[in-house]
Motif scaffolding. Structure first.
Motif, PDB file in Angstrom:
ATOM      1  N   PHE A  80       0.799  -1.221   0.000  1.00  0.00           N
ATOM      2  CA  PHE A  80       0.000   0.000   0.000  1.00  0.00           C
ATOM      3  C   PHE A  80       0.835   1.276   0.000  1.00  0.00           C
ATOM      4  N   ASN A  81       0.209   2.331  -0.522  1.00  0.00           N
ATOM      5  CA  ASN A  81       0.675   3.697  -0.326  1.00  0.00           C
ATOM      6  C   ASN A  81      -0.198   4.328   0.755  1.00  0.00           C
ATOM      7  N   TYR A  82       0.373   5.242   1.528  1.00  0.00           N
ATOM      8  CA  TYR A  82      -0.308   5.806   2.692  1.00  0.00           C
ATOM      9  C   TYR A  82      -0.502   7.308   2.543  1.00  0.00           C
ATOM     10  N   SER A  83      -1.583   7.805   3.133  1.00  0.00           N
ATOM     11  CA  SER A  83      -1.787   9.253   3.179  1.00  0.00           C
ATOM     12  C   SER A  83      -2.639   9.591   4.391  1.00  0.00           C
ATOM     13  N   ILE A  84      -2.608  10.862   4.772  1.00  0.00           N
ATOM     14  CA  ILE A  84      -3.382  11.325   5.914  1.00  0.00           C
ATOM     15  C   ILE A  84      -4.073  12.628   5.554  1.00  0.00           C
ATOM     16  N   SER A  85      -5.294  12.801   6.051  1.00  0.00           N
ATOM     17  CA  SER A  85      -6.058  14.036   5.859  1.00  0.00           C
ATOM     18  C   SER A  85      -6.918  14.228   7.103  1.00  0.00           C
ATOM     19  N   GLU A  86      -7.734  15.281   7.101  1.00  0.00           N
ATOM     20  CA  GLU A  86      -8.647  15.524   8.210  1.00  0.00           C
ATOM     21  C   GLU A  86     -10.078  15.373   7.731  1.00  0.00           C
ATOM     22  N   GLN A  89      -3.909   0.308  -2.398  1.00  0.00           N
ATOM     23  CA  GLN A  89      -3.084  -0.769  -2.922  1.00  0.00           C
ATOM     24  C   GLN A  89      -2.248  -0.302  -4.113  1.00  0.00           C
ATOM     25  N   LYS A  90      -0.971  -0.715  -4.134  1.00  0.00           N
ATOM     26  CA  LYS A  90      -0.088  -0.402  -5.263  1.00  0.00           C
ATOM     27  C   LYS A  90      -0.474  -1.243  -6.473  1.00  0.00           C
ATOM     28  N   THR A 143      -5.902  -9.061  -1.942  1.00  0.00           N
ATOM     29  CA  THR A 143      -7.308  -8.787  -2.255  1.00  0.00           C
ATOM     30  C   THR A 143      -7.817  -7.491  -1.628  1.00  0.00           C
ATOM     31  N   ILE A 144      -7.037  -6.915  -0.707  1.00  0.00           N
ATOM     32  CA  ILE A 144      -7.449  -5.676  -0.051  1.00  0.00           C
ATOM     33  C   ILE A 144      -7.050  -4.502  -0.931  1.00  0.00           C
ATOM     34  N   LYS A 145      -8.027  -3.724  -1.385  1.00  0.00           N
ATOM     35  CA  LYS A 145      -7.765  -2.612  -2.290  1.00  0.00           C
ATOM     36  C   LYS A 145      -7.535  -1.295  -1.552  1.00  0.00           C
ATOM     37  N   ILE A 163     -13.011  -0.936   4.719  1.00  0.00           N
ATOM     38  CA  ILE A 163     -12.107  -1.745   3.908  1.00  0.00           C
ATOM     39  C   ILE A 163     -12.798  -2.101   2.606  1.00  0.00           C
ATOM     40  N   LYS A 164     -12.054  -1.950   1.508  1.00  0.00           N
ATOM     41  CA  LYS A 164     -12.561  -2.390   0.218  1.00  0.00           C
ATOM     42  C   LYS A 164     -11.864  -3.695  -0.145  1.00  0.00           C
ATOM     43  N   LEU A 165     -12.627  -4.773  -0.130  1.00  0.00           N
ATOM     44  CA  LEU A 165     -12.131  -6.099  -0.463  1.00  0.00           C
ATOM     45  C   LEU A 165     -12.690  -6.447  -1.835  1.00  0.00           C
TER      46      LEU A 165
END
Length: 207
Positions: free
Chosen positions: A121-127, A138-139, A145-147, A165-167
């Motif tokens: 995965f790539n990560y990000s943060i927001s409010e 997901q890269k 299977t986890i998107k 979670i998007k599966l």
């Protein structure tokens, strides 16, 4: 299935340690994930109540307690004690107790379907809604299977409040309440055999 979804989401708080080529936003997201993970899965243990909703088609709720490899679940159908060596699943309707090796995938038919690595995965943060929203996407070359994983945590203390979670193409929403970190006794995970002495016991450890 509800218990496995919750486990998956809690595992999603684990953070890979590599920070090469990361943006400041991604480094912040990983740092907060790390602190949230330590509250949930640290040696001090944790507990919470959960409400699961899978696109409105499947709903369940219950309580879960973690401490290292030890777990306890109480949901609408089954009570489970896992002391790190043996897992006991007490199905209330059937009045049956199934015994499994603690780490066996066979104790839950969904266990083998939810394995992945956070390097996918790539990560990000927001409010959002006055909280931090942590997003894992997901890269392109990932095979899991986890998107997408989305986690809303409080700004103070980074306590999990809501997760999605998007599966594949299905979204699952989990609301977390009554979260507690620390103060978890090992006695919580010991199967109270005397309470089930009249039930049928089925040993599945050699299957």
């Amino acid at each position: 299935m509800g218990r496995k979804i919750v486990l998956l989401i809690m595992i999603a708080f684990q953070v890979a340690t590599s920070v090469a080529q990361e943006s400041a936003n991604e480094r912040q997201a990983r740092r907060i994930f790390t602190q949230a993970y330590n509250q949930v899965m640290g040696e001090q243990g944790s507990s919470c109540h959960y409400d699961v909703n899978i696109i409105g088609l499947y709903k369940t709720k219950g309580d879960i307690t973690f401490k290292g490899k030890k777990q306890k679940f109480v949901d609408e159908k089954v009570n489970t004690w896992n002391d790190g060596v043996t897992a006991y699943m007490a199905f209330r309707k059937k009045k049956e107790v199934h015994i499994h090796a603690a780490q066996s995938d066979k104790k839950d038919k969904y266990s083998g379907k939810f394995k992945f690595t956070l390097d996918d995965f790539n990560y990000s943060i927001s409010e959002d809604e006055g909280m931090f929203l942590l997003t894992l996407k997901q890269k392109k070359d990932a095979k899991g299977t986890i998107k997408i994983v989305k986690a809303w945590v409080t700004k103070k203390g980074y306590v999990p409040v809501r997760l999605r979670i998007k599966l594949a193409f299905i979204w699952t929403t989990v609301k977390v309440s009554n979260f507690k970190s620390g103060g978890i006794s090992d006695d919580v995970f010991i199967f109270p055999r005397n309470q089930y002495k009249d039930w049928k016991f089925i040993d599945k450890r050699n299957e």
